[in-house]
Write an enzyme that holds these catalytic residues in place. Structure first.
Site, PDB file in Angstrom:
ATOM      1  N   ASP A  70     -66.453 -11.872   2.497  1.00 15.00           N
ATOM      2  CA  ASP A  70     -65.155 -11.706   1.831  1.00 15.00           C
ATOM      3  C   ASP A  70     -65.410 -11.223   0.410  1.00 15.00           C
ATOM      4  O   ASP A  70     -66.373 -11.649  -0.234  1.00 15.00           O
ATOM      5  CB  ASP A  70     -64.369 -13.028   1.797  1.00 15.00           C
ATOM      6  CG  ASP A  70     -62.928 -12.773   1.382  1.00 15.00           C
ATOM      7  OD1 ASP A  70     -62.156 -12.273   2.212  1.00 15.00           O
ATOM      8  OD2 ASP A  70     -62.584 -13.023   0.203  1.00 15.00           O
TER       9      ASP A  70
HETATM   10  N1  LIG Z   1     -65.732   1.328   1.093  1.00 14.71           N
HETATM   11  C1  LIG Z   1     -65.503   0.343   0.181  1.00 14.71           C
HETATM   12  N2  LIG Z   1     -64.783  -0.748   0.578  1.00 14.71           N
HETATM   13  C2  LIG Z   1     -64.589  -1.708  -0.366  1.00 14.71           C
HETATM   14  C3  LIG Z   1     -65.038  -1.607  -1.691  1.00 14.71           C
HETATM   15  N3  LIG Z   1     -64.644  -2.731  -2.353  1.00 14.71           N
HETATM   16  C4  LIG Z   1     -63.994  -3.515  -1.451  1.00 14.71           C
HETATM   17  N4  LIG Z   1     -63.989  -2.895  -0.256  1.00 14.71           N
HETATM   18  C5  LIG Z   1     -63.414  -3.378   1.002  1.00 14.71           C
HETATM   19  O1  LIG Z   1     -62.281  -4.179   0.734  1.00 14.71           O
HETATM   20  C6  LIG Z   1     -62.172  -5.120   1.788  1.00 14.71           C
HETATM   21  C7  LIG Z   1     -62.055  -6.495   1.163  1.00 14.71           C
HETATM   22  O2  LIG Z   1     -61.245  -7.289   2.005  1.00 14.71           O
HETATM   23  P1  LIG Z   1     -61.870  -8.506   2.854  1.00 14.71           P
HETATM   24  O3  LIG Z   1     -60.794  -9.475   3.109  1.00 14.71           O
HETATM   25  O4  LIG Z   1     -63.145  -8.977   2.221  1.00 14.71           O
HETATM   26  O5  LIG Z   1     -62.321  -7.835   4.245  1.00 14.71           O
HETATM   27  P2  LIG Z   1     -61.365  -7.130   5.306  1.00 14.71           P
HETATM   28  O6  LIG Z   1     -61.464  -5.645   5.115  1.00 14.71           O
HETATM   29  O7  LIG Z   1     -60.003  -7.730   5.265  1.00 14.71           O
HETATM   30  O8  LIG Z   1     -62.074  -7.452   6.683  1.00 14.71           O
HETATM   31  P3  LIG Z   1     -62.454  -8.933   7.195  1.00 14.71           P
HETATM   32  O9  LIG Z   1     -63.908  -9.128   6.837  1.00 14.71           O
HETATM   33  O10 LIG Z   1     -62.238  -8.850   8.684  1.00 14.71           O
HETATM   34  O11 LIG Z   1     -61.560  -9.912   6.501  1.00 14.71           O
HETATM   35  C8  LIG Z   1     -63.430  -5.018   2.642  1.00 14.71           C
HETATM   36  O12 LIG Z   1     -63.183  -4.228   3.786  1.00 14.71           O
HETATM   37  C9  LIG Z   1     -64.382  -4.313   1.709  1.00 14.71           C
HETATM   38  O13 LIG Z   1     -65.369  -3.567   2.420  1.00 14.71           O
HETATM   39  C10 LIG Z   1     -65.786  -0.441  -2.056  1.00 14.71           C
HETATM   40  O14 LIG Z   1     -66.238  -0.256  -3.191  1.00 14.71           O
HETATM   41  N5  LIG Z   1     -65.991   0.487  -1.085  1.00 14.71           N
END
Ligand SMILES: Nc1nc2c(ncn2[C@@H]2O[C@H](COP(=O)(O)OP(=O)(O)OP(=O)(O)O)[C@@H](O)[C@H]2O)c(=O)[nH]1
Length: 200
Positions: A70
């Site tokens: 996360d």
């Molecule tokens: N490509 C990329 N994605 C980012 C970056 N910063 C944050 N993210 C994405 O933002 C999202 C953060 O939300 P989370 O709740 O951690 O993860 P999610 O996408 O909801 O997916 P889950 O792990 O299933 O919860 C993640 O998919 C990270 O990969 C970045 O610099 N580059």
């Protein structure tokens, strides 16, 4: 000895990071409701959320290494996940431009054998991100791509948002979504070399 690697995340960036590092995880998305997990400090919250996601998926595995993660941006003491809408992106960038925040990524490695979780290893990697100052036109163009709405902190280091990040202090992979250096150490603590998990 190779083991099944399961990524408990819907994040395309996390999957890409692992694949680019030679790993071939199966993706099993957790159904964790992130709103139910709170903690006084942002770094604690991402640790708890990463563990909750890994745990939810590990409970459905017989034998696997399950990775949950996360990411939240801490900016002026506030935890910022994915923006609510376009206006939220504009408002955030109005405050972030020219300043810095800390992107905290929690990642949990659960080692499941014989249907039981034998080990839980949770680490948090925190990286200072220094933001540039996009012009109003650049911000509207970025917004129109939809990218900032899908990511924690409304920016990416490895995507269209990259020109709006001046520099980082810490592990760039953890900003994208997973620290591969931390994952190598987590695997090492289970007696596994990350090179053993490379795709055959
Ligand atoms: N490509 C990329 N994605 C980012 C970056 N910063 C944050 N993210 C994405 O933002 C999202 C953060 O939300 P989370 O709740 O951690 O993860 P999610 O996408 O909801 O997916 P889950 O792990 O299933 O919860 C993640 O998919 C990270 O990969 C970045 O610099 N580059």
């Amino acid at each position: 000895m190779s083991r099944r690697l399961v990524l408990a995340s819907a994040s395309p960036a996390r999957l890409a990071l692992l694949r680019q590092a030679g790993l071939a995880p199966e993706v099993v998305v957790s159904d964790v409701d992130e709103s139910v997990v709170t903690a006084p400090r942002v770094a604690e919250r991402v640790a708890l959320l990463a563990a909750a996601k890994a745990s939810a998926v590990a409970g459905r595995q017989d034998d696997a290494l399950v990775v949950g993660a996360d990411s939240l941006l801490e900016f002026r003491g506030q935890a910022m996940g994915k923006p609510a809408d376009a206006q939220d992106v504009r408002e955030r960038w109005r405050r972030m431009a020219g300043r810095s925040g800390v992107l905290h990524t929690g990642q949990a490695l659960f080692d499941v054998r014989g249907g039981a979780v034998e080990a839980r290893d949770v680490v948090v990697t925190s990286t200072v991100v220094h933001f540039a100052t996009p012009t109003a036109a650049e911000l509207e163009a970025y917004l129109a791509t939809g990218e900032p709405l899908a990511v924690a902190g409304a920016f990416t280091l490895d995507g269209l948002g990259a020109p709006f990040v001046r520099r980082v202090e810490g592990d760039p992979a953890s900003v994208v979504g997973l620290s591969l250096a931390a994952l190598r150490e987590q695997l090492g603590r289970r007696g596994l070399a990350i090179t053993d998990l490379w795709r055959r």
